[in-house]
Design an enzyme around this catalytic site. Structure first.
Site, PDB file in Angstrom:
ATOM      1  N   GLU A   1      61.717  37.314  63.922  1.00 54.82           N
ATOM      2  CA  GLU A   1      60.661  36.533  63.266  1.00 54.82           C
ATOM      3  C   GLU A   1      59.269  36.948  63.746  1.00 54.82           C
ATOM      4  OE1 GLU A   1      60.993  32.314  63.813  1.00 54.82           O
ATOM      5  OE2 GLU A   1      59.170  31.884  62.679  1.00 54.82           O
TER       6      GLU A   1
ATOM      7  N   GLU B   1      66.538  31.202  56.337  1.00 52.06           N
ATOM      8  CA  GLU B   1      65.250  30.940  56.977  1.00 52.06           C
ATOM      9  C   GLU B   1      65.051  31.964  58.091  1.00 52.06           C
ATOM     10  OE1 GLU B   1      64.300  26.878  57.514  1.00 52.06           O
ATOM     11  OE2 GLU B   1      62.887  27.230  59.137  1.00 52.06           O
TER      12      GLU B   1
ATOM     13  N   GLU C   1      59.906  18.927  63.587  1.00 52.27           N
ATOM     14  CA  GLU C   1      59.400  19.540  62.358  1.00 52.27           C
ATOM     15  C   GLU C   1      59.937  18.842  61.113  1.00 52.27           C
ATOM     16  OE1 GLU C   1      60.346  23.715  62.864  1.00 52.27           O
ATOM     17  OE2 GLU C   1      58.518  24.052  64.027  1.00 52.27           O
TER      18      GLU C   1
ATOM     19  N   ASP D   1      57.380  29.273  71.068  1.00 46.72           N
ATOM     20  CA  ASP D   1      58.255  29.574  69.939  1.00 46.72           C
ATOM     21  C   ASP D   1      58.490  31.060  69.768  1.00 46.72           C
ATOM     22  OD1 ASP D   1      59.864  29.283  67.772  1.00 46.72           O
ATOM     23  OD2 ASP D   1      58.283  28.707  66.379  1.00 46.72           O
TER      24      ASP D   1
END
Lengths: 735, 735
Positions: free
Chosen positions: B443, B210, B336, B415
């Site tokens: 990310e 991920e 989440e 985030d």
């Protein structure tokens, strides 16, 4: 049902729909597999409703056992099953054949003309009638007449008898009341086809069915045939009953596994063809243009290469050896990454004719899709207009396509939006056979979570007159009938909305779209409301309690205007493509605005819309013949519903409706949601009236539709309020 | 390498980096597996560069064969391989032990204090030195001194010797020149940890890793262990060389397969632990809070249930029986979609303490993530602010967490954006052990397609002073050293950027981020530029041609300002989250604007930004202690780079820089792209200077970075031009 699958919903063919026919004394006269199908249907109907069935005129062909039968065993919900050992076909010498059949005993005759001996029950005048004024009944037509208390369906070919049977089902008791002058019925379009975008192997992004919203595929599962033969037979029956006579069984995006259906996996296709053939449905196959390379091991797929031509000829011969009534190929070439003739410096006529030549000796056709555009466009480039692409690519090729090429054109110039102008390609290619491609699967119209009856939209498309008000309609162009004006006839094709969902379509009310597509393809002149009536009467034949009109009224209230409701709460004034790019469900106003897909709205703080005029825009409006070229060119004359498709206008622009663009946006979005509320509330009135499973499924989806419509309303209104700064004239809440 | 895998890039430990050390005569003194590792490294280095190695002080423990060795066999690119039979450990009675070792013959001693007999070569003053003024060396510290042409590394525990060895590698020839006063080295933070978001089974959406941008996982492949043991050993070596001493081996989102690592698949974890232990790296495991239910078959996972406590106790005992130095658990709970204590009406202290109690008898810790927020927010609801969530959830729990709970807080309140304020949780929980979580995997910073050296950003975060300029820094809070002010110490944790890509990180220059993370965790006071120098000297030790300064200068030119460059061409002024929701790569200005994720910018025709003030906004600014609460509250005092994080301002708002907001947006986006052009051009100067594979990979990625940066520039500028209507003051092209 076999295969361990739950029995699917009967859709519009529940046993009750056969009550009128099944209560009669019926003679079926004729020979051949499709007549067998008709007879099986009659036997099954009579078994369920107390009638009786006989058969005459059966030849001695292998597999066509002469038969009569009465009574038949109890029916299943999904019609007769030939493989079911409980359905017996009595031998010719069964005593019931001996009953007198002239006069009283018989109520209905379904007879294939030219099959001897003519049974005495058939009225002489009916058999002698030369079918109206305009020619023979053809391969699929039938004559319906009622004289002396006998209803008669006559056909010149077995398929006509099958379609006549389902016409009787639609008519119900009315088919057996009073007299009925002889009336011929023939399909307006020769090919009424569903394209299944079903993948054999599950695609990592698109899944088992691309743009499928009804579970998995009925044909394929995880790389192999699905295996539910009863489901396929039931599907063929549904198709025949609404007039569909062709399907393609795999996605136009052809992957490595799917490509092999053409060669070493042809048996899988043949198995489907064998099942659907008994309902008059021919099977077509989507093929990859690169097949000679990826399957044949050739160094090229150049359409002018002799080796390539030989490969297609030989491959196609093998297909027909296995499936003698194979329909043909469907091809998406040079489109969204699919291979095509451009790779070899050839054009689309070269490519299509290559396949057409291979198919011609066998009577097959190639459906060559016109959905060719630059899918790697730069959003900064305002000179490229995706709407122009099909015309620019194909109009210059008019006259160059072989007679068995059908150029398959999406109804609008972009991509299945809830509102687009009708494609200018239709008027531009008078020397080419055309198919108009509709989308029964609701990719951009709520994905079968939203009730959206599409027949009114399709009816608008089919009724559009490309050359102006006094000229032929799109339907006229497609109908291959003699008459003035350009056009060589063609097909109506739609992307299927069917999957292995228990309700076939996810949303039970989406079955109406499938039904209506078939009916409009048979007769484009049918009124959407009348088609809906047919569908309602068949699907909900007997409300268990309460006012018998309630179901009909409710369904009309929910569905009649549902497409326009969807239009209201989604993208305004024909602007299109304000959808979430991740799956095309729900709003995403800027979702495509800076993408490579060529679908932009150019909204800024002053205005919105795409200038497609010749004067200052992309020139797309000029692809239409007059008067449309002038109508679309002018922001004053352009229809409101297409204004933003053709023009970039200020938010203060006043529509024909009298509203400004910005106020129209607010008003329609508030109204659309209110209409969904009304649909949802109205549906609740059926809670104890119809089948609970159907009720619950629809109720669940109406709640989701309301949630989603509210989301559309709020995002669209907020987006345009933030951009324009113009408050709602009625002071409603905008976030 | 075994397993059929290609040998990965040596990263910052090529054989050449060991030249100075490997050319020496080296004595290793001490006992135990980590000293074995040190000795193996020395033997390998000496074999490659002509030095000699001896060993003394080895006890009689099984597996710790007394050994000296010289010369050793030729080195491989990735360091010594203990399993390689060619690396022999000579017996104690080998004649080389007899050589005189006092004075001339030995250049370097690496000695574990307290291991008898002390070798005569160790300078008396060094062994006697009580390690500076501030206490013992501890488990991982070492003392470095050079006297009388002998360099000496002393440690009180084996890990210290290992870190001392790599300090010598970093120093190169400088470690062997002149005198060097005794200097103690100790890590500032006790735990320097990488979280691998690696899935054991490939996740249908998130894949094998991920947020991984470097191929597959080095630990797992398609549901089973990856199997490349050499790769894992090489990874452990890289980690130790930059100071990292802990990793978690699976994603914090724990799936069904991953959950079982805790129980019946524990052997898979133990195998990793066995390999990494020899480089001082302890293994942690992400677990699901629902483990008692999904693995244990209990009816509940309620943290106050006795059966649940017993299950965790017993399960944890089994883990330690198999992996005695197991690090502990990492938990993402009630976040989440992951399960957590909220299900049972308990709070996060209840949940974390449950696991902490199970781990405490064994010395393990639980890293409990504070990333808890409403991920189903309604964009219309302006009262909910995701930035507030961690503080709101956790600050009230301060003081309730067990001593072996480490609350793991993302550096910013939202985030991992390229710019956020430092999380207010750090100042709010003085009685709780904290870990700050960074994201080495890029990310939101270009996904290892963009060169983006993150050490300057991390350095800013670690240097932030939550209570104001005269108070302690974030690094001070985390460093568990005596001193004034609140805080109980903690860890630095980062999400790994490593995969099975040949270059470990996809982008070869992203290796610098991994290296810098470890170094900053060891010493947060290091300058990012100095860390980069270390990394350059190790990774590119010997340019084959041309100016020896060229590589260093080029890499500094490309990387020094690359994070600020990335910030310039992406989201302006701290607004964040203008990324494409489909994968977080590339722009999508409105991509999250109407979503459920709580990340909005509220741009309209007049202005942009999120009002997080107490006075008129969400109140988030009030979560900080003074002076930051006042600084952030005020649009005049708020730092430019965070303005839109805290305030909604008109486009005409004048920044401290003197520019308006809208002109700042235009200027930074044009400048950012120009800087990428300069990076790309500058890199070309290394075409024939460095390893071709590295050069080509970086060159390819710089081209993509330029393409993507241009896309960011054009979409952001166009978006704000369309909204604001304000033209660029410098007349540049905006689409």
């Amino acid at each position: 049902m076999n295969g361990g699958e739950p029995e699917p919903h009967a859709a519009w063919l529940p046993p009750e729909a056969f009550r009128a026919l099944g209560a009669r004394r019926v003679l079926v006269h004729g020979d051949g597999p499709l007549v067998d199908t008709v007879f099986d249907e009659v036997v099954w109907a009579c078994a369920g409703h107390g009638g009786q069935a006989w058969r005459t005129g059966v030849g001695a062909k292998s597999g066509d056992a002469p038969a009569t039968g009465s009574p038949a065993p109890p029916a299943t919900g999904s019609g007769p099953a030939a493989d079911d050992p409980a359905v017996e076909r009595p031998a010719v010498d069964d005593p019931v054949v001996e009953r007198p059949m002239v006069g009283g005993p018989v109520d209905l005759v379904l007879a294939l003309r030219g099959t001897e001996p003519v049974p005495p029950v058939v009225p002489v005048d009916a058999t002698a009638t030369p079918v109206g004024d305009d020619g023979p009944l053809g391969d699929e037509g039938f004559l319906l007449v009622r004289v002396d208390d006998v209803t008669v369906v006559l056909a010149d070919a077995p398929a006509g008898l099958l379609y006549g049977l389902f016409e009787l089902v639609r008519l119900g008791e009315a088919a057996f009341t009073g007299d009925r002058p002889a009336q011929p019925h023939r399909p307006a379009l020769r090919r009424r086809m569903l394209d299944h975008w079903d993948n054999v192997a599950v695609h990592p992004v698109m899944g088992q069915v691309e743009r499928g919203y009804a579970g998995g595929s009925i044909f394929w599962r995880d790389g192999v045939p699905h295996g539910d033969r009863d489901r396929l037979r039931a599907y063929g029956r549904l198709l025949a009953s609404c007039g569909i006579n062709a399907i393609s069984v795999n996605n136009v995006n052809v992957g490595a596994v799917e490509a092999r259906l053409l060669t070493d996996r042809l048996d899988d296709v043949a198995e489907i063809a064998d099942l659907l053939r008994r309902y008059g449905v021919r099977v077509h196959l989507s093929v990859t243009f690169a097949a000679p390379v990826v399957l044949g091991g050739l160094p090229t797929a150049d359409p002018l290469d002799d080796g390539v031509r030989d490969w297609w000829d030989a491959t196609t011969r093998r297909v027909y050896a296995r499936i003698p009534d194979f329909g043909g190929y469907v091809v998406k070439a040079d489109s969204e990454g699919q291979p095509g003739p451009f790779t070899y410096g050839r054009d689309h006529a070269d490519g299509a004719n290559l396949l057409a030549d291979a198919l011609a000796p066998h009577g097959g056709v190639v459906h060559w899709r016109a959905f060719v555009y630059d899918h790697r466009q730069d959003w900064r480039d305002r000179t490229t207009d995706r709407a122009r692409a099909a015309y620019d690519h194909f109009a210059p090729l008019d006259g160059r396509f072989a007679d068995n090429v059908v150029l398959q054109v999406k109804y609008g110039p972009v991509d299945f939006q809830p509102r687009e102008p009708v494609s200018p390609v239709i008027a531009a290619m008078p020397a080419t056979r055309l198919a108009v491609e509709l989308q029964v699967t609701q990719e951009y119209t709520g994905q079968q979570w939203h009730a959206c009856y599409l027949a009114p939209w399709w009816s608008e498309v089919l009724g559009f007159r490309p050359w102006g008000p006094q000229e032929r309609t799109v339907a006229d162009v497609l109908a291959d009938v003699p008459g003035p004006g350009p056009g060589r006839g063609g097909d109506l094709v739609a992307v299927s909305n069917v999957g292995d969902d228990p309700f076939w379509c996810g949303h039970p009310l989406a079955q109406a779209n499938l039904y209506a597509f078939g009916r409009l393809a048979w007769d484009p002149g049918l009124e959407p409301g009348a088609i809906l009536d047919e569908w309602i009467d068949l699907t909900f034949p007997a409300p268990t309690v309460g006012d018998p009109a309630l179901v009909r009224e409710t369904l009309h209230a929910v569905l009649d205007d549902s497409w326009r409701t969807y239009e209201r709460y989604t993208a305004p004034l024909g602007v299109g493509f304000m959808v979430n790019p991740a799956g095309h469900y729900g709003p995403g106003v800027d979702g495509y605005e800076y993408s490579r897909w060529g679908t932009y709205h150019f909204a800024d703080r002053d205005g919105v819309g795409v200038d497609r005029t010749r004067a200052t825009g992309t020139g797309f409006a000029g692809q239409y013949p007059p008067p449309w070229s002038q109508v679309y060119e002018s922001p004053e004359r352009c229809p409101d519903e297409l204004l933003l498709f053709f023009h970039h206008v200020p938010y203060s622009h006043v529509l024909h409706s009298g509203s400004t663009v910005i106020q129209h946006i607010y008003d329609t979005h508030f109204a659309g949601v209110q209409e969904v509320v009304a649909m949802r509330d109205r549906w609740r009135g059926l809670a104890d009236v119809i089948d609970r499973a159907v009720y619950d499924r629809v109720a669940e989806r109406l709640e989701e539709q309301l949630r989603c419509a509210t989301e559309w309303r709020d995002q669209i209104n907020t987006y345009f309020f933030r951009k324009s700064g113009v408050p709602d004239a009625r002071g409603r809440r905008i976030h």
